[in-house]
Design a protein around this motif. Structure first.
Motif, short mmCIF file in Angstrom:
data_model
loop_
_atom_site.label_atom_id
_atom_site.label_comp_id
_atom_site.label_asym_id
_atom_site.label_seq_id
_atom_site.Cartn_x
_atom_site.Cartn_y
_atom_site.Cartn_z
N LEU A 28 0.84 -1.21 0.00
CA LEU A 28 0.00 0.00 0.00
C LEU A 28 0.87 1.25 0.00
O LEU A 28 1.89 1.31 0.68
N THR A 29 0.45 2.24 -0.74
CA THR A 29 1.09 3.56 -0.72
C THR A 29 0.42 4.38 0.39
O THR A 29 -0.51 3.91 1.05
N LYS A 30 0.86 5.61 0.56
CA LYS A 30 0.20 6.50 1.53
C LYS A 30 -1.27 6.67 1.18
O LYS A 30 -2.13 6.66 2.05
N GLU A 31 -1.54 6.82 -0.12
CA GLU A 31 -2.93 6.97 -0.56
C GLU A 31 -3.72 5.70 -0.28
O GLU A 31 -4.90 5.76 0.06
N GLY A 32 -3.10 4.56 -0.46
CA GLY A 32 -3.76 3.29 -0.16
C GLY A 32 -4.09 3.15 1.31
O GLY A 32 -5.17 2.67 1.68
N ASN A 33 -3.17 3.58 2.16
CA ASN A 33 -3.44 3.55 3.60
C ASN A 33 -4.58 4.49 3.96
O ASN A 33 -5.40 4.17 4.82
N LYS A 34 -4.63 5.64 3.30
CA LYS A 34 -5.74 6.57 3.53
C LYS A 34 -7.06 5.94 3.11
O LYS A 34 -8.08 6.13 3.78
N LEU A 35 -7.06 5.22 2.00
CA LEU A 35 -8.26 4.53 1.53
C LEU A 35 -8.74 3.54 2.59
O LEU A 35 -9.93 3.50 2.92
N VAL A 36 -7.84 2.73 3.12
CA VAL A 36 -8.22 1.75 4.15
C VAL A 36 -8.72 2.47 5.40
O VAL A 36 -9.70 2.04 6.02
N ASP A 37 -8.07 3.57 5.79
CA ASP A 37 -8.54 4.35 6.94
C ASP A 37 -9.95 4.85 6.71
O ASP A 37 -10.82 4.78 7.60
N ASN A 38 -10.21 5.35 5.50
CA ASN A 38 -11.53 5.88 5.14
C ASN A 38 -12.59 4.76 5.21
O ASN A 38 -13.68 4.97 5.74
N ILE A 39 -12.26 3.61 4.68
CA ILE A 39 -13.19 2.47 4.74
C ILE A 39 -13.45 2.08 6.19
O ILE A 39 -14.60 1.83 6.57
#
Length: 82
Positions: free
Chosen positions: A64-75
């Motif tokens: 995961l990139t930083k953006e990917g981690n943000k996506l998981v946080d958002n979910i």
């Protein structure tokens, strides 16, 4: 569930597609390349994951990139703690 599982597994640590399929199969009893690899391609296109090669055979690993981690946080925020 395959998509969510893929994201959560990648959040824990980088994995190859084969490793992802094996772990998803272990959790749910089934998994196929037609479920996992198109989703990985979509995540890469959207820059949610980075792909790198590892090992002597240059196997593709996904992280995961930083953006990917943000996506998981958002979910996680929308669905409650995962």
């Amino acid at each position: 569930m395959v998509k969510l599982s893929t994201l959560l597994l990648l959040r824990a640590s980088p994995r190859t597609g084969y490793e992802l399929m094996g772990e998803i199969k272990q959790m749910f009893g089934n998994s196929s390349p037609s479920q996992v690899y198109p989703f990985l391609a979509e995540l890469q296109k959207k820059k949610y994951i980075a792909v790198f090669k590892r090992g002597s055979r240059d196997k593709k690993s996904y992280d995961l990139t930083k953006e990917g981690n943000k996506l998981v946080d958002n979910i996680s925020e929308k669905t409650g703690s995962i």
